[in-house]
Every structure is written in structure tokens, then in C-alpha cells.
Enzyme design. Structure first.
Site, PDB file in Angstrom:
ATOM      1  N   ASP A  31       0.875  -1.155   0.000  1.00 35.16           N
ATOM      2  CA  ASP A  31       0.000   0.000   0.000  1.00 35.16           C
ATOM      3  C   ASP A  31       0.928   1.226   0.000  1.00 35.16           C
ATOM      4  O   ASP A  31       2.116   1.085   0.333  1.00 35.16           O
ATOM      5  CB  ASP A  31      -0.832  -0.091   1.295  1.00 35.16           C
ATOM      6  CG  ASP A  31      -1.502   1.205   1.654  1.00 35.16           C
ATOM      7  OD1 ASP A  31      -2.388   1.624   0.904  1.00 35.16           O
ATOM      8  OD2 ASP A  31      -1.129   1.801   2.685  1.00 35.16           O
ATOM      9  N   ASP A  33      -0.004   5.083   0.993  1.00 33.50           N
ATOM     10  CA  ASP A  33      -0.147   6.084   2.059  1.00 33.50           C
ATOM     11  C   ASP A  33      -0.091   5.449   3.446  1.00 33.50           C
ATOM     12  O   ASP A  33      -0.824   4.502   3.736  1.00 33.50           O
ATOM     13  CB  ASP A  33      -1.464   6.833   1.888  1.00 33.50           C
ATOM     14  CG  ASP A  33      -1.485   7.623   0.597  1.00 33.50           C
ATOM     15  OD1 ASP A  33      -1.013   8.762   0.595  1.00 33.50           O
ATOM     16  OD2 ASP A  33      -1.948   7.058  -0.416  1.00 33.50           O
TER      17      ASP A  33
END
Ligand code: IMP
Ligand code: MG
Length: 545
Positions: A31, A33
Site C-alpha cells: 500500500d 499512504d
């Protein structure tokens, strides 16, 4: 000689809920952020809070709100907002209330009962109860408390159970929640927060030279992909910042996309793991989506966007525009985008280790829907571990109180008339629990309230195979490592164990004599960092982990 395990600081370790053989991982997904891009705290949350607060004021909320500044010691991730009464709740996995605040006021016993007669919520009622699960939600959590605080104290407004009255206007907690949610979506979706972040990357994003090292090493042994809900332009700017180092530095100058076999932006997680979206190729020169169907071979480092939801009708997948990218045979109905990622990379779900920070969107969904192996990033662990070490005496006190309580009943049975007065001990337990909570922050620990685990902790234990303060901690383990889950005793087993404790030294001595097992770590340098958990000393029951 001091062992390497002792040197490996606890915050640099990866913790294990379920055994996982790194050697079996053929593909690592990340992922972006709060996982690869770690935002500086509290600077980033303060920025988010100020933008959110200002947006509400521009929508017509009172100017006095501008006086509120973000206080990082108040919110804890994983709280639940009750949109009916405006309360913030900390709950366990069954919905029992552990902490309840109204604004900044802590509600005690009877007051909590007034709102929740059973001290319990139906947390499945997602229309009423909103779980503030992500690190992005911290600013919002704080704003809910500020709003209730302001309106409760302001003489212009009359307090009602479900909101505030001002003349003939009624502002319900529900409508304020909706306004905050809309404002939050606005900040994210219009790029307001992203624009401010990109203007001052050094202030808001941690750039760590170890990140290209980690990704480079992984790339040598496995496939790597990025799956982020952020859009292409933001992803491009952030990843460039994180991975581009000047030539001459330790890291060779490489374009950021070369670290990945596949990049998917706008993934729309959690939908990505379920119904899915149409994946369309992104023109990396313009950032625009490509039209037409790509029919060539899989290209390394290609960027796809999952921005377009798929429509389903009578068991078939329909793409909602004719611009779909993938020459993928949509023969299987209800195929998620994550299935397509598996096909493109030629890996199965169980070969993937996905690393993310969102317990629901990244971890729970990828595990439940796709059977991926999961690594949860929990930055709060730094503080949690620090409190655990510094305040050990308080946890000990709690344990002793529990033992003391148990001893009061030790000689009683169903025929006993005696009824021990336990109120003093119960109050003491409450006081110690409250004192412990305050060591973490005003809403307490992310993971526990006294001896009770929070909903977040239960989900972490259930859905994250491994977890750590940050993904860079993978650097501390060889790619052949076996993350071995500690043996956790069930309560009845623990009871047997404590009864037979005295017999154990005798027993183990006998075993040592008869089996000639050496209880020394057998790893190459005599130390694998897992102490009793050492993979080689504890071979798994089956080869499949
Ligand atoms: P990821 O963690 O890399 O998947 O990306 C998170 C993305 O979700 C970022 O682009 C955020 O701006 C976005 N995001 C986070 N919270 C919200 C929200 O409440 N509303 C809309 N977008 C959000
Ligand atoms: Mg994230």
C-alpha cells in the site's frame, strides 16, 4: 558476547500472529499512504485538521471553531463515533463499551448507562456507528470532539440528547457527522490535502534511504507490486520523492517504477478485493487513462488505474465504458481486480504478502476475500511498546489485583452463603486501568483498556499474520525467515499449566537426558532473533504455514 537478537531493538522487530515462511512468498504487495509513504506525525494530522476545520467554517459553521488546534494526545485510532448522540466510544470486539467521551468529557458509569443501557452497542449498525479505522481518520476523530465541546459550552445553543438547538434550528449530531464526512471526502477527492502535502514534502513525508534498499532486495527474490487508493499524479510525485536519490548516494539512481513489476493506482480498496473495478492502463507521460484494449504481453512496471467500478448483471461482468484496458478473459463472474493482479503476475493469493496500514481495507479484506498473507503496519506500536516497558509496574499491579480477586473466591462453592465484598478491588482495578490508559494518551491505548483487548486489537490478531511499526523492519530478516507464531495457551490449558508448573523442571530435565536436545539456538550465528521461537528449534507441524 551480546546476541544479535538483543541488539535488534524491539521496535525493529516484526511480531507474529500466525506462522509465515518468508521463503514461500513469491510476491510482495505494498500500500502507499502511511505504509511506504510514512507521514510525519503530528505535522500531517495538524495540516489535515486545519483544512477540515476551515472547510467546515467555510460551509457556515461558527468562526469560533477556528480557535481549536489539533491535539495529538487526544485521539486514538479505532474509536467508534455514535452519530446519534455524538459520543466517541472505545469498544471491544463484541461491542462492549470500554471508554465513552462526549466532547472532551469522559462519561462515567451511570452517565454511560443513560446513553447505552447495556454499556453495549450493535456495532454492525454501520448506519449509526462509524468506525474511525485509519490514520487519516485521526483528524476527524478530534474534530467530532471539538464540535461537541464547542456547541455544549456555547450559551447560544441548547443541549439536547441528539444535537443542539439554536432558535428554531436543530443541529443533529447526525447532520454534523455528515458535514464532517463530506468535508473530509472533499479534502481528499479535490486534492486539497494532497496539494498542500506536495508543496512541502520535507515537512510532511519521511524520506528514508532504506526504502529503496528494501524494495531493491525484495525485487531480487520476488515480484513486487504497489496497490494504492491514491491517484496516479499523487503516487508519481510521492514515490519519486521516496525513491529518487541523487546519483552518488548509496542508492543507485533508478526510476521509481523500476522497483515494481506492477503499479495499480485508484484501486478503490476494499472494492479492489471484492467486486473489483475495471483496470485501465495509465499513460505515464500524461497521467491520463489509455483508451482501447491492450493486447500485448505483460509489461514490467506498467501502471493501471482501478478508478471505474464494474457493473454486474445476471452473472456477467460488464465494463461500464468501452475503454477497458485488459485483454483479460472475463469468463469468471465476480472477478475482483486483485484476481487480475494475481493473473498478471502469475501468482496465487497465498503466495502474496500484502503490506498495509488499513486494518479493514488492506488487511481484513485481502485476508478474508483473497486469502493473502498480511502484514499490518502499526506506527502507534512505538508508543505502545514504550509505555509497556516504562509502566510495567502498573500492568503487574493489575495482574495482582486479578489474582487477589480470584483468591477471594477460592474456598467458596455454590453452597457458600458468604459473599465477599469486592467493590474495593473493583474500584482499584478501574483506577489502575484509567491510570494505564492515560499513559498512552487521553483516549488510551490503541490495543487495550486495562486487561481487555480493543476491537482494533482483536482484528489485528485475527487478520494480520504479522505486524510491525513500519515496513522497513522487513530489512532485519533474511528472505528465508520463518516467522513463527508464539504458542498461546487457551485459558483451560493455562490453568493446567500453572498447576503442573512445579513438575516441569523435572520433566524437562528428563526429556533433555532422554532426547539430547540442545536448547541453544541452532541458527548460523547462534541467534535468529526469535529466541524460544526460533524456527529451527521449533519445526512447524506441517510444511504449509
Ligand atoms: P492508500 O493508503 O495508499 O491506499 O491511499 C489512501 C488514499 O485514500 C489517499 O489518496 C487518501 O487521500 C484517500 N483517503 C483517505 N481517507 C479518505 C476519506 O475519508 N475520503 C476519501 N478519500 C480518503
Ligand atoms: Mg494506506
Amino acid at each position: 558476547m551480546e546476541s544479535r537478537a538483543a541488539k535488534r531493538e524491539i521496535i525493529q522487530r516484526v511480531f507474529v500472529n500466525r506462522s509465515l515462511t518468508l521463503e514461500n512468498i513469491k510476491c510482495y504487495g505494498f500500500d502507499m499512504d502511511y505504509t511506504l509513504a510514512v507521514y510525519k506525525s503530528p505535522e500531517y494530522e495538524s495540516l489535515g485538521f486545519e483544512l477540515l476545520r476551515d472547510r467546515l467554517v467555510s460551509m457556515g459553521y461558527p468562526h469560533e471553531l477556528l480557535g481549536y488546534m489539533y491535539d495529538p494526545t487526544f485521539p486514538t485510532r479505532g474509536l467508534v463515533y455514535d452519530t446519534t448522540y455524538g459520543n466517541l466510544l472505545k469498544i471491544d470486539s463484541n461491542g462492549n463499551i470500554l471508554v465513552c467521551t462526549h466532547g472532551f468529557e469522559y462519561l462515567r458509569g451511570e452517565k454511560v448507562d443513560e446513553y447505552y443501557p447495556n454499556k453495549f452497542i450493535q456495532r454492525d449498525d454501520t448506519n449509526r456507528f462509524y468506525i474511525l479505522n485509519t490514520l487519516f481518520n485521526l483528524t476527524e476523530t478530534y474534530l467530532y470532539a471539538c464540535l461537541v465541546d464547542f456547541f455544549t459550552k456555547s450559551s447560544r445553543y441548547k443541549n439536547c440528547m441528539k444535537g443542539f438547538k439554536h432558535g428554531d434550528l436543530f443541529m443533529s449530531h447526525r447532520s454534523m457527522f455528515q458535514d464532517v464526512r463530506d468535508a473530509m471526502d472533499y479534502l481528499h477527492e479535490t486534492g486539497t490535502l494532497k496539494e498542500r502535502t506536495l508543496k512541502n514534502l520535507d515537512k510532511y513525508v519521511i524520506k528514508d534511504p532504506r526504502l529503496p534498499v528494501l524494495l531493491g532486495r525484495i525485487k531480487e527474490v520476488a515480484k513486487v507490486f504497489l496497490a494504492t487508493n491514491s491517484d496516479f499524479n499523487y503516487t508519481e510525485a510521492i514515490m519519486k520523492y521516496l525513491l529518487d536519490f541523487p546519483s552518488g548516494s548509496k542508492n543507485p539512481k533508478k526510476p521509481w517504477r523500476s522497483y515494481f513489476d506492477l503499479v495499480v493506482v485508484d484501486t478503490k480498496k476494499p472494492l479492489f478485493f471484492a467486486g473489483g473495478t475495471v483496470l485501465r492502463q495509465v499513460d505515464t507521460d500524461t497521467g491520463k487513462l489509455r483508451i482501447g484494449t491492450y493486447t500485448g504481453d505483460f509489461q514490467h512496471g506498467t501502471v493501471y488505474s482501478g478508478g471505474t467500478p464494474m457493473f454486474f448483471s445476471s452473472g456477467c461482468v460488464h465494463k461500464c465504458t468501452p475503454l477497458a484496458y485488459v485483454s483479460y478473459p472475463y469468463s469468471t463472474p465476480f472477478l475482483g481486480s486483485s484476481d487480475i493482479v494475481c493473473d498478471l503476475l502469475d501468482v496465487r493469493g497465498k503466495d502474496i504478502l500484502y503490506v498495509g496500514d488499513h486494518i479493514f481495507g488492506d488487511i481484513l479484506k485481502s485476508k478474508k476475500r483473497q486469502g493473502w498473507k498480511t502484514f499490518l503496519v502499526v506506527p502507534e506500536l512505538v508508543k505502545e511498546l514504550q509505555v509497556w516497558a516504562d509502566k510495567a509496574s502498573m500492568f503487574e499491579e493489575l495482574k495482582h489485583l486479578d489474582i487477589f480477586l480470584a483468591e477471594l473466591y477460592q474456598d467458596l462453592d455454590s453452597g457458600s452463603q458468604e459473599c465477599p465484598d469486592i467493590t474495593v478491588i473493583q474500584n482499584k482495578i478501574k483506577m489502575v486501568t484509567y491510570g494505564m490508559d492515560l499513559c498512552y494518551g487521553k483516549m488510551g491505548s490503541l490495543l487495550r483498556c486495562g486487561s481487555t483487548k480493543t476491537l482494533f486489537a482483536s482484528q489485528l490478531l485475527r487478520y494480520a499474520d504479522i505486524y510491525s511499526t513500519c515496513c522497513l523492519n522487513l530489512l532485519n530478516y533474511p528472505f528465508s525467515f520463518l516467522f513463527r507464531a508464539p504458542l498461546v495457551l487457551l485459558p483451560h490449558e493455562a490453568a493446567v499449566e500453572s498447576q503442573t508448573k512445579e513438575q516441569i523442571p523435572e520433566l524437562s530435565e528428563h526429556m533433555l537426558r532422554s532426547t539430547s536436545i540442545t536448547w541453544q539456538c541452532e541458527c548460523e550465528d547462534g541467534d535468529c532473533g526469535q529466541e524460544d521461537n526460533c524456527a529451527r528449534n521449533n519445526p512447524p507441524a506441517s510444511t504449509e504455514t
